[in-house]
Design a protein around this motif. Structure first.
Motif, short mmCIF file in Angstrom:
data_model
loop_
_atom_site.label_atom_id
_atom_site.label_comp_id
_atom_site.label_asym_id
_atom_site.label_seq_id
_atom_site.Cartn_x
_atom_site.Cartn_y
_atom_site.Cartn_z
N GLN A 41 5.37 8.16 -1.22
CA GLN A 41 4.20 7.81 -0.41
C GLN A 41 3.30 6.86 -1.18
O GLN A 41 2.79 5.87 -0.64
CB GLN A 41 3.42 9.07 -0.02
N ARG A 42 3.06 7.18 -2.45
CA ARG A 42 2.19 6.33 -3.28
C ARG A 42 2.75 4.92 -3.36
O ARG A 42 2.01 3.93 -3.27
CB ARG A 42 2.06 6.96 -4.66
N ASN A 43 4.05 4.81 -3.49
CA ASN A 43 4.68 3.49 -3.58
C ASN A 43 4.54 2.73 -2.26
O ASN A 43 4.20 1.54 -2.26
CB ASN A 43 6.16 3.65 -3.94
N VAL A 44 4.76 3.40 -1.14
CA VAL A 44 4.68 2.75 0.17
C VAL A 44 3.27 2.24 0.43
O VAL A 44 3.07 1.16 1.00
CB VAL A 44 5.13 3.73 1.27
N LEU A 45 2.27 3.03 0.02
CA LEU A 45 0.87 2.68 0.32
C LEU A 45 0.20 1.90 -0.81
O LEU A 45 -1.00 1.58 -0.71
CB LEU A 45 0.08 3.96 0.60
N SER A 46 0.93 1.54 -1.84
CA SER A 46 0.32 0.92 -3.02
C SER A 46 -0.26 -0.46 -2.76
O SER A 46 -1.13 -0.92 -3.50
CB SER A 46 1.35 0.83 -4.16
N ALA A 47 0.21 -1.13 -1.72
CA ALA A 47 -0.28 -2.48 -1.43
C ALA A 47 -1.63 -2.46 -0.71
O ALA A 47 -2.19 -3.52 -0.43
CB ALA A 47 0.74 -3.24 -0.58
#
Length: 537
Positions: free
Chosen positions: A259-265
Motif C-alpha cells: 500500500q505504501r508503495n502504491v500511494l508513495s507518489a
C-alpha cells in the motif's frame, strides 16, 4: 379489549417498516409468532447464521434496519459470527432474542439464556427491558440505535412479556422520527479544500461507506476535478466508485508495504467511506511515506475515531464531497501519473486445460448486466474477481468485510428479496457455500430467483497458499473433493447443475443469465475448477 405488549410491538414494527420477520424460532418465541397478523411476513431459515445473513442482505439493499429473531442462548450463540459480519458491513439490524419466562428467571429454568455479553461488542446496543410494558419502546429505540450505529441492536424479551397488558397511557420511550442533520458540511468542505489546495498530487481511496448513487456521483465529480486516481479499499465490503471509470485505479493491495508503495507518489490521501487503512497480514513499517497527509470522510463514528488522519470528518460522505467538489478549481491532467488500471479479460481454456475460477469469472463478466448485484465469497479467487468483474453500479459488489465464511449465500437471498428488480449473482467457493448451505431451502421455499455460482475446488485453497507462503510445511487439513454442492442444493429443494467443462458453462450461462431479472426460482451451479496456485490479496 386491552392491547397486549405483543400488539403494541406489532404497531412499532409497522411504523418502522420492520414487517419482514427473519427467524429460526424456538419455544421462547412462540407467543410472539403464533397467529401472526396478515400484514407481517414470516421468513423461516434453517440456521441462525442464515437468519441474520438474510436480514443483513435486506438491510444492505434498503439502507434501513431489518428484523431478525433469535432463540435464546442457542440462537444468539449460533448467530454471533453473522452479527459480527453485519456490524463490520455497516448493516443496521433490529434483533429480538427470546428468553425464558420472566416470572421464574431467578431459578434459571431450562432454556434460560445467559445472554448478557454473549455477542461481545458486536451489537451497537443491547437491552433487556425492566418491565414487559417497556418492550415496544425498546424495539423502537433499537431501530434508531441500529440506524445511527450502523449495526445490530439487540432486545432480549422474556417469553411471557408478549401477552402482558399494555396500558393505553404507557409511554413508548423512543421518538417516532429522528432527524440527523448534516453538521458543518460546508465547514468540513472548506477544511478539506484547504488541504487539497496545498496538495500537489492527491489520491482518493474509497470504501463501502461510499456505496450510494449520490456518493458515487459526487466522487466522480471530485476525481475529475482533481484529475486524480481512485483506489478501492482492500477487503472492502462494497464498491465506493464506478470500477469502469477511466480514473479507477484498482483495489489497494492488502500489505502495508505494498500500500505504501502504491500511494508513495501522492502527498495527500483522502479516504471516503473507508478505514485508514485495512491491512492483511501484518507488516512492519510506516503506514505511508513520511510527509504524506491523510484525511478521511465517513459517517461511521468508530471508523473516524480510530483513523490515524490529519483531519477526520464525521458526516454524510455524499454531502461533504459535493461541497468539496464545488469549491475546487479544475486541475490539469498529470503527465507523470501512471495510468489507472484497466479492465482485464481472460482467454478461454485450451483443449485439455482445466477449468479455472478466472474462466468462470470472465464468462460472467461479458454476460451480466451492469445493474447485477454480485455477492462475493470466494477468498482464493477474490483478487481475480476484482480484475475481471468490476462493479458498474452502486451495490454492484457486496462482500463480507468481517472475513468469516457463511455470508454470501443468505445475504444474496435477502438482497434479492428486498430488490426483486435487480439480478443477484452470488459467487462463492465451495468451502464458503458449505457454511450457509441451509439458506438454499429458504430461497427455494420463498421463490427467490438468485443465481449461486460455486467455484468448487474441493479444498480451502487460501489456507493451502498461506501455508506455502509461510513455509510452514505440509498442512494437516485434508481436501473435501467428495462433497457435492449440487447434491446438497437438491436436498434442500434448490435446483442445481454440476458443470465440468467450459463449453457446458457457456451454454448454461447463455440460457440462465438473460432470465435473471424475472427469475423466481433459485439455481446453483456447482462448477468444478482447479485450485488457484497463487494468492496475493
Amino acid at each position: 379489549m386491552m392491547q397486549t405488549v405483543r400488539d403494541a410491538t406489532f404497531d412499532v414494527l409497522r411504523r418502522y417498516a420492520l414487517t419482514t420477520l427473519y427467524a429460526n424460532p424456538g419455544s421462547t418465541e412462540v407467543a410472539l409468532l403464533a397467529d401472526l397478523p396478515d400484514d407481517l411476513t414470516f421468513v423461516l431459515a434453517l440456521h441462525e447464521g442464515s437468519v441474520v445473513g438474510m436480514a443483513t442482505g435486506q438491510a444492505i439493499a434498503t439502507g434501513r434496519p431489518a428484523l431478525a429473531i433469535l432463540h435464546t442462548t442457542a440462537g444468539l450463540g449460533n448467530a454471533v459470527g453473522a452479527l459480527a459480519t453485519a456490524r463490520v458491513n455497516r448493516a443496521p439490524l433490529v434483533v429480538l432474542v427470546g428468553q425464558q419466562d420472566r416470572r421464574h428467571l431467578a431459578l434459571e429454568p431450562f432454556l434460560t439464556g445467559q445472554l448478557d455479553g454473549l455477542a461481545g461488542d458486536y451489537p451497537v446496543w443491547t437491552h433487556q427491558p425492566a418491565r414487559a410494558q417497556d418492550v415496544p419502546g425498546a424495539v423502537a429505540r433499537a431501530w434508531h440505535e441500529a440506524q445511527t450505529g450502523r449495526g445490530p441492536a439487540l432486545v432480549v424479551v422474556p417469553m411471557d412479556d408478549w401477552l402482558c397488558v399494555m396500558p393505553p397511557d404507557q409511554v413508548v420511550a423512543a421518538p417516532q422520527t429522528l432527524l440527523r442533520p448534516v453538521a458543518a458540511a460546508d465547514e468540513a468542505g472548506a477544511s478539506l479544500a484547504g488541504l487539497l489546495a496545498q496538495s500537489v498530487a492527491p489520491v482518493l481511496v474509497v470504501g463501502a461507506g461510499a456505496d450510494h448513487p449520490r456518493t458515487w456521483s459526487a466522487l466522480v465529480a471530485l476525481a475529475e476535478r482533481l484529475s486524480c486516481p481512485v483506489w478501492q479499499e482492500s477487503f472492502g465490503a462494497r464498491a465506493g466508485f464506478p470500477q469502469d471509470h477511466p480514473l479507477y485505479a484498482g483495489v489497494l493491495p492488502a500489505g502495508r508495504a505494498q500500500q505504501r508503495n502504491v500511494l508513495s507518489a501522492h502527498d495527500l490521501v483522502l479516504a471516503v467511506g473507508a478505514p485508514v487503512f485495512r491491512h492483511y497480514p501484518y507488516q512492519p513499517g510506516h503506514l505511508l511515506t513520511p510527509g504524506t497527509r491523510v484525511a478521511v470522510i465517513t459517517d461511521d463514528p468508530a471508523e473516524a475515531h480510530r483513523a490515524p488522519a490529519d483531519l477526520a470528518v464525521l458526516a454524510c460522505p455524499a454531502i461533504v464531497v459535493e461541497h468539496l467538489a464545488a469549491r475546487l478549481p479544475q486541475r490539469p491532467c498529470r503527465t507523470d501519473e501512471p495510468p489507472p488500471g484497466r479492465r482485464e479479460t481472460m482467454a478461454a481454456p485450451e483443449v485439455g486445460e482445466p477449468l479455472r475460477a478466472g474462466h468462470v469469472l470472465a464468462a460472467l463478466a461479458v454476460r451480466l448486466a451492469p445493474e447485477t448485484i454480485v455477492v462475493e465469497e470466494t477468498p482464493s479467487s477474490r483478487p481475480e474477481l476484482h480484475r475481471l468483474l468490476p462493479a458498474r453500479r452502486p451495490l454492484g459488489f457486496v462482500s463480507a468485510a468481517m472475513g468469516g465464511l457463511g455470508f454470501a449465500l443468505p445475504a444474496a437471498i435477502g438482497l434479492r428479496m428486498a430488490l426483486p428488480e435487480r439480478p443477484v449473482v452470488a459467487v462463492l467457493g465451495d468451502g464458503s457455500a458449505i457454511y450457509g448451505i441451509q439458506a438454499l431451502w429458504s430461497a427455494a421455499r420463498y421463490r427467490v430467483g438468485a443465481l449461486f455460482v460455486v467455484l468448487a475446488n474441493g479444498r480451502y485453497a487460501v489456507l493451502d497458499r498461506l501455508a506455502e507462503t509461510a513455509d510452514a510445511g505440509k498442512p494437516p487439513w485434508p481436501a473435501f473433493e467428495e462433497v457435492s454442492l449440487s447434491g446438497l442444493a437438491t436436498s434442500f429443494g434448490c435446483p442445481a447443475r454440476r458443470i465440468t467443462a467450459h463449453d457446458e458453462l457457456l451454454d448454461v450461462l447463455n440460457d440462465v443469465v438473460p432470465s435473471l431479472p424475472d427469475r423466481t426460482q433459485p439455481l446453483l451451479l456447482d462448477i468444478a475448477v482447479a485450485p488457484d496456485h497463487h494468492f496475493h490479496p
